[in-house]
Design a protein around this motif. Structure first.
Motif, PDB file in Angstrom:
ATOM      1  N   ARG A 347      46.614  36.380  32.507  1.00 52.12           N
ATOM      2  CA  ARG A 347      46.935  36.242  31.016  1.00 52.12           C
ATOM      3  C   ARG A 347      47.327  37.527  30.289  1.00 52.12           C
ATOM      4  N   TRP A 348      48.636  37.331  30.255  1.00 48.83           N
ATOM      5  CA  TRP A 348      49.707  38.209  30.009  1.00 48.83           C
ATOM      6  C   TRP A 348      49.784  38.658  28.474  1.00 48.83           C
ATOM      7  N   ARG A 349      49.247  37.770  27.363  1.00 46.71           N
ATOM      8  CA  ARG A 349      49.110  38.212  26.212  1.00 46.71           C
ATOM      9  C   ARG A 349      48.066  39.307  26.009  1.00 46.71           C
ATOM     10  N   ASN A 354      42.609  41.806  30.353  1.00 45.77           N
ATOM     11  CA  ASN A 354      41.652  42.584  30.980  1.00 45.77           C
ATOM     12  C   ASN A 354      42.210  43.724  31.861  1.00 45.77           C
ATOM     13  N   LEU A 355      41.624  44.997  31.976  1.00 48.00           N
ATOM     14  CA  LEU A 355      41.726  46.004  32.935  1.00 48.00           C
ATOM     15  C   LEU A 355      40.259  46.537  33.056  1.00 48.00           C
ATOM     16  N   LEU A 356      39.866  46.619  34.496  1.00 41.45           N
ATOM     17  CA  LEU A 356      38.875  47.497  35.008  1.00 41.45           C
ATOM     18  C   LEU A 356      39.208  48.720  35.769  1.00 41.45           C
ATOM     19  N   LEU A 357      38.874  49.928  35.145  1.00 44.68           N
ATOM     20  CA  LEU A 357      38.882  51.276  35.714  1.00 44.68           C
ATOM     21  C   LEU A 357      37.798  51.599  36.341  1.00 44.68           C
ATOM     22  N   SER A 358      37.544  51.670  37.830  1.00 44.70           N
ATOM     23  CA  SER A 358      36.469  52.218  38.435  1.00 44.70           C
ATOM     24  C   SER A 358      36.901  53.472  39.023  1.00 44.70           C
TER      25      SER A 358
END
Length: 409
Positions: A347-349, A354-358
């Motif tokens: 979903r490049w728009r 979304n990004l999840l930093l863990s």
């Protein structure tokens, strides 16, 4: 006569010395080759300079100048700024499973790493001395490089089928030419390139030794940025499924470089499958930080007692190509997500990415001061009663135009 012979012999020695010096000066280096493929001028004394007068190369250079400038403005500069603000204590090693030859985003997310380990199914490939390739062959190779990079320049991920078609054979093939382009366009200078093979115990060999039928093949590139610090990039062609990694030494080799930081992006939701449990467990056990989109490790495999979750962007669910991969717990977690100003993944728009930093917590569950940015909010708890939301459909990536180029959006 003896004196004449001595003079002739001395002249011959001087001529041979001059010939060898000229040959050395005329060597086509890996760095010059990378710059040429990236549409950047090689060094002034490089034999490749004559090829830059070809209209095909000049058109190629203009195309890449425009494409990479737009990409940097739209995404890469924003990724670097995001990383600087949120990933303040990266490890020297970064692991990027299912990466393809994507050094561009590996470096953008983890610019402080000194060892990069990339892995995918694509073979490492090779790049011939371009001065020995026909003029038409060079033009065709440049066009194939453009086509192979079209999707990542437009959407942030590779279309693997296209890459296999465009760089399957010929004098320029596999992942290596694309790694060259990304290194050059990231401002790196290539110092050394060598083949590498891993035996089933994870030991690395660089001199072409026979390490057995199950050897994992790859390439090692030593490079440096503007600061002159030498870094190492490994790219391995390997099957990351359970059956693949159990019969190879790849994860054993990675373990010698652990702990590291990990990136998982556009990974075809393979880590959602039971067939990739071994590499999933390796990433969780050997990473201090993990940056991923929702195609990475499902939230249920993370222990909230061991990880701090920092969601960014908007979770809209998987695209239609990956049905059944929607995560209600992800949707709940992203209700309190921080905004981000760039797109990433399938979903490049930007409004749908979304990004999840863990971030791994110490054994006592506390958060160290240097683990993440001091401006970050309190850890988000893993939800127990998720509320499912129906994801919005996203049209498939745009196919190339009749000229073979991908249009930017």
């Amino acid at each position: 006569m003896y004196r004449t012979f001595k003079i002739s012999a001395a002249a011959a020695v001087m001529w041979l010395a001059g010939a060898f010096a000229a040959a050395a000066a005329a060597e086509v280096t890996a760095d010059d080759t990378a710059r040429f493929l990236a549409g950047m001028m090689p060094s002034a004394d490089s034999p490749l300079m004559t090829l830059t007068k070809d209209p095909a190369w000049q058109r190629h250079a203009k195309f890449f100048d425009t494409a990479f400038t737009q990409l940097d403005q739209r995404q890469i500069s924003k990724v670097r700024a995001w990383s600087e603000a949120n990933v303040t204590a990266p490890k020297p090693t970064m692991f990027y499973m299912f990466s393809g030859p994507d050094f561009l985003y590996a470096n953008a997310f983890y610019p402080k790493a000194t060892t990069y380990v990339l892995s995918a199914l694509e073979p490492p490939g090779s790049v011939s001395d371009l001065t020995k390739v026909s003029r038409g062959g060079v033009a065709a190779a440049l066009s194939n490089v453009e086509h192979s990079l079209g999707s990542i320049l437009s959407f942030s991920f590779f279309i693997t089928k296209k890459m296999k078609t465009d760089l399957h054979e010929g004098q320029i093939n596999g992942a290596l030419p694309l790694l060259y382009v990304f290194l050059a366009r990231s401002g790196m200078t290539i110092k050394n390139v060598s083949a590498v093979a891993l035996d089933d115990k994870g030991s690395a060999y660089f001199a072409g030794e026979n390490v057995g039928a199950n050897a994992t093949r790859g390439v090692r590139i030593v490079f440096a940025g503007n600061d002159g610090v030498e870094k190492t990039l490994y790219y391995f062609s390997t099957d990351l499924s359970d059956s693949g990694v159990r019969s190879s030494g790849f994860l054993k080799f990675c373990a010698t470089l652990a702990p590291g930081s990990s990136l998982i992006k556009s990974a075809s939701y393979l880590l959602h499958s039971g067939s990739f449990a071994t590499v999933r467990e390796f990433i969780l056990a050997n990473s201090a930080t993990i940056i991923q989109d929702d195609s990475g490790i499902p939230l249920g495999y993370y222990s909230p007692k061991k990880w701090r979750f920092l969601p960014f962007g908007h979770y809209a669910g998987p695209i239609n190509l990956f049905p059944g991969k929607y995560q209600p717990s992800y949707a709940e977690l992203f209700r309190s997500a921080q905004p981000m100003d760039f797109g990433i993944g399938y979903r490049w728009r930007s409004r749908e990415s979304n990004l999840l930093l863990s971030v791994r917590l110490p054994d006592d569950g506390s958060v160290t001061a240097d683990a993440t940015s001091s401006t970050e909010p309190a850890p988000a708890p893993l939800p127990h009663k998720p509320r499912p939301h129906k994801p919005k459909p996203l049209p498939p990536p745009v196919e190339p135009s009749s000229h073979g180029f991908f249009w930017f959006r």
